[in-house]
Design a protein around this motif. Structure first.
Motif, PDB file in Angstrom:
ATOM      1  N   SER A  25      57.255  -2.665  41.586  1.00 19.49           N
ATOM      2  CA  SER A  25      58.403  -1.975  40.901  1.00 19.49           C
ATOM      3  C   SER A  25      59.254  -3.111  40.458  1.00 19.49           C
ATOM      4  N   THR A  26      59.774  -2.820  39.324  1.00 23.93           N
ATOM      5  CA  THR A  26      60.856  -3.789  38.735  1.00 23.93           C
ATOM      6  C   THR A  26      61.920  -2.954  38.530  1.00 23.93           C
ATOM      7  N   ARG A  27      62.994  -3.182  39.562  1.00 23.92           N
ATOM      8  CA  ARG A  27      64.253  -2.393  39.544  1.00 23.92           C
ATOM      9  C   ARG A  27      65.175  -2.886  38.561  1.00 23.92           C
ATOM     10  N   MET A  28      65.441  -2.163  37.646  1.00 26.22           N
ATOM     11  CA  MET A  28      66.316  -2.494  36.361  1.00 26.22           C
ATOM     12  C   MET A  28      67.594  -2.090  36.632  1.00 26.22           C
ATOM     13  N   LEU A  29      67.809  -0.983  37.277  1.00 21.08           N
ATOM     14  CA  LEU A  29      69.213  -0.581  37.602  1.00 21.08           C
ATOM     15  C   LEU A  29      69.371  -0.356  39.228  1.00 21.08           C
ATOM     16  N   LEU A  30      70.401  -0.831  39.825  1.00 16.88           N
ATOM     17  CA  LEU A  30      70.296  -0.560  41.415  1.00 16.88           C
ATOM     18  C   LEU A  30      71.733   0.084  41.767  1.00 16.88           C
ATOM     19  N   LYS A  31      71.787   0.271  42.884  1.00 13.22           N
ATOM     20  CA  LYS A  31      73.043   0.707  43.734  1.00 13.22           C
ATOM     21  C   LYS A  31      74.369  -0.062  43.212  1.00 13.22           C
ATOM     22  N   ASP A  32      73.913  -1.198  43.114  1.00 16.95           N
ATOM     23  CA  ASP A  32      75.301  -2.398  43.164  1.00 16.95           C
ATOM     24  C   ASP A  32      75.741  -2.135  41.637  1.00 16.95           C
ATOM     25  N   ASP A  33      75.001  -1.554  40.773  1.00 19.42           N
ATOM     26  CA  ASP A  33      75.468  -1.253  39.496  1.00 19.42           C
ATOM     27  C   ASP A  33      76.095   0.189  39.154  1.00 19.42           C
ATOM     28  N   ASN A  34      76.497   0.829  40.210  1.00 25.63           N
ATOM     29  CA  ASN A  34      77.385   1.803  40.305  1.00 25.63           C
ATOM     30  C   ASN A  34      77.037   2.968  39.327  1.00 25.63           C
ATOM     31  N   MET A  35      76.113   3.284  39.054  1.00 24.10           N
ATOM     32  CA  MET A  35      75.754   4.365  38.180  1.00 24.10           C
ATOM     33  C   MET A  35      75.336   5.871  39.061  1.00 24.10           C
ATOM     34  N   GLY A  36      75.142   5.594  40.159  1.00 24.23           N
ATOM     35  CA  GLY A  36      74.550   6.938  41.050  1.00 24.23           C
ATOM     36  C   GLY A  36      73.466   7.260  41.011  1.00 24.23           C
ATOM     37  N   PHE A  37      72.400   6.332  40.507  1.00 24.82           N
ATOM     38  CA  PHE A  37      71.038   6.616  40.431  1.00 24.82           C
ATOM     39  C   PHE A  37      70.412   5.128  40.233  1.00 24.82           C
ATOM     40  N   SER A  38      69.098   4.739  40.514  1.00 28.52           N
ATOM     41  CA  SER A  38      68.604   3.690  40.307  1.00 28.52           C
ATOM     42  C   SER A  38      67.416   3.976  39.213  1.00 28.52           C
TER      43      SER A  38
END
Length: 131
Positions: A25-38
């Motif tokens: 899994s390549t996690r492009m957007l994570l919790k620390d990005d503060n978007m409410g989803f990954s």
């Protein structure tokens, strides 16, 4: 604005390979990005089966390439997966995910993952302490 490429993420700590060697899994957007989803691009390897039960997360999965199937363990139903298929685990569905060929999947998790999660012995991702 956040801009990332899949290639850059694959060549970083954002790429996680399962201990079972059935997926990565390549996690492009994570919790620390503060978007409410990954948001992840996940590869399910060919000729594999993975037991998954997201008790702490909801997930939507869109198949971009490859073929496989998902079996829900509560009722034994088997659903084919091919490019263009979206499945939504809206009830924390315990399931088996089988890759007939290598599959590329776009996945969204709520709550978001922090980045290093892998499935435990029950197929669960732990819930982050500060979700």
């Amino acid at each position: 604005m956040i801009v990332r490429t899949l290639k850059d993420c694959e060549n970083s700590e954002r790429r996680v390979v399962s201990e079972t060697k059935t997926w990565e899994s390549t996690r492009m957007l994570l919790k620390d990005d503060n978007m409410g989803f990954s948001f992840h691009i996940t590869t399910i390897y060919a000729n594999t089966e993975t037991h998954i039960w997201y008790q702490n997360h909801l997930e939507s999965v869109y198949c971009m390439s490859g073929e496989g199937e998902i079996e829900t363990l509560s009722d034994g139903k088997v659903y084919p997966i091919e490019p263009g298929t979206l499945y939504i685990l809206d009830k924390h569905d315990e399931h088996l995910l089988r890759g007939k060929t290598e599959m590329k999947m776009a996945c969204v998790f709520n709550p978001p993952l922090s980045g290093k999660e892998v499935h435990d012995k029950n197929g669960v991702y732990p819930l982050s302490d500060s979700a």
